[in-house]
Design a protein around this motif. Structure first.
Motif, PDB file in Angstrom:
ATOM      1  N   MET A   8       4.959  -0.112   3.546  1.00  0.00           N
ATOM      2  CA  MET A   8       4.980   0.837   2.419  1.00  0.00           C
ATOM      3  C   MET A   8       3.908   0.435   1.430  1.00  0.00           C
ATOM      4  SD  MET A   8       7.989   1.677  -0.342  1.00  0.00           S
ATOM      5  CE  MET A   8       9.097   2.627   0.673  1.00  0.00           C
ATOM      6  N   THR A   9       3.063   1.394   1.060  1.00  0.00           N
ATOM      7  CA  THR A   9       1.975   1.068   0.129  1.00  0.00           C
ATOM      8  C   THR A   9       2.504   0.915  -1.291  1.00  0.00           C
ATOM      9  OG1 THR A   9       1.449   3.339  -0.493  1.00  0.00           O
ATOM     10  CG2 THR A   9       0.410   2.503   1.517  1.00  0.00           C
ATOM     11  N   GLU A  45       3.301   4.356  -2.776  1.00  0.00           N
ATOM     12  CA  GLU A  45       4.600   4.900  -2.341  1.00  0.00           C
ATOM     13  C   GLU A  45       5.731   4.225  -3.107  1.00  0.00           C
ATOM     14  OE1 GLU A  45       3.439   6.057   2.278  1.00  0.00           O
ATOM     15  OE2 GLU A  45       4.111   4.036   1.810  1.00  0.00           O
ATOM     16  N   GLU A  49       5.956   5.488  -6.608  1.00  0.00           N
ATOM     17  CA  GLU A  49       6.612   6.804  -6.674  1.00  0.00           C
ATOM     18  C   GLU A  49       8.139   6.650  -6.679  1.00  0.00           C
ATOM     19  OE1 GLU A  49       2.800   9.139  -4.697  1.00  0.00           O
ATOM     20  OE2 GLU A  49       4.463   8.516  -3.414  1.00  0.00           O
ATOM     21  N   HIS A  50       8.623   5.682  -5.895  1.00  0.00           N
ATOM     22  CA  HIS A  50      10.077   5.407  -5.865  1.00  0.00           C
ATOM     23  C   HIS A  50      10.571   4.845  -7.200  1.00  0.00           C
ATOM     24  CE1 HIS A  50      11.194   6.216  -1.689  1.00  0.00           C
ATOM     25  NE2 HIS A  50      10.019   5.737  -1.338  1.00  0.00           N
ATOM     26  N   ARG A  71      -3.245   9.775  -7.968  1.00  0.00           N
ATOM     27  CA  ARG A  71      -1.885   9.674  -7.420  1.00  0.00           C
ATOM     28  C   ARG A  71      -1.057   8.670  -8.227  1.00  0.00           C
ATOM     29  NH1 ARG A  71      -0.386   8.014  -1.265  1.00  0.00           N
ATOM     30  NH2 ARG A  71       1.873   7.961  -1.566  1.00  0.00           N
TER      31      ARG A  71
END
Length: 199
Positions: free
Chosen positions: A60-61, A64, A67-68, A90
């Motif tokens: 998982m980057t 990502e 974002e969580h 982003r």
């Protein structure tokens, strides 16, 4: 005490960052992760103030994971080698509070953490340049003069360096201040740095 989690897939860098931040009197690294997924688990477990993440990690980057974490009470700082504006856009959407490049000086990271804890957002100037890509109003010669001012040269030294008269240098400087709408040389330099005009 500012509680920090670091997510970085390069073990040596992860260790070095942890050691550096632990040297700061007001900071404590409470967890280290090798990817975004591990970082999320550690955030759940330790409830840190700050999570510093690389972008490109296996599984998982960092983006990502950011974002969580958007709805969490944990402020995310992206620390990466990539100054791509796509990544930056982003990251902004994910609500990250800081986006710094790995070639920044180490004390800059600690200062940025404190600023972010105080409610500020800190983004690498190179990225702000991409984002706003505001045109530099200075001519090539004016940029050259301001660059020499930033190097600490005085009017006479700049005149000698550029083989022009001191009066001409003063004229350039007053034009620079007027164009940038600033009061003095220091403000001119800092504004140019903020806008990413110094390469």
């Amino acid at each position: 005490m500012i509680r920090i989690i670091i997510a970085e897939d390069q073990q040596m860098l992860l260790g070095a960052l942890g050691s550096l931040l632990n040297l700061e009197e007001d900071m404590e690294v409470v967890g280290k992760a090798g990817n975004g997924k591990e970082a999320l688990t550690l955030v759940e477990e330790f409830n840190p103030d700050i999570c510093i993440m690389d972008i490109e990690m296996p599984g998982m980057t960092g983006l990502e994971a950011a974002e969580h974490l958007k709805e969490k009470n944990c402020k995310v700082i992206i620390l990466t080698t990539f100054s791509r504006s796509g990544y930056f856009q982003r990251a902004l959407k994910a609500g990250v509070k800081g986006y710094l490049l790995k070639d920044s000086p180490s004390e800059e990271l600690a200062n940025s953490i404190r600023s972010i804890m105080a409610g500020k957002r800190i983004y690498a100037p190179e990225l702000m340049d991409d984002l706003y890509s505001e045109e530099n109003p200075l001519t090539e010669r004016e940029k050259e003069v301001l660059g020499l001012v930033a190097e600490g040269m005085n009017t006479k030294e700049i005149a000698d360096q550029l083989s022009i008269k001191s009066g001409t240098v003063r004229n350039y400087i007053s034009t620079i201040l007027e164009k940038l709408n600033v009061k003095n040389r220091i403000e001119a330099i800092s504004q140019s740095k903020e806008k990413g005009w110094f390469k």
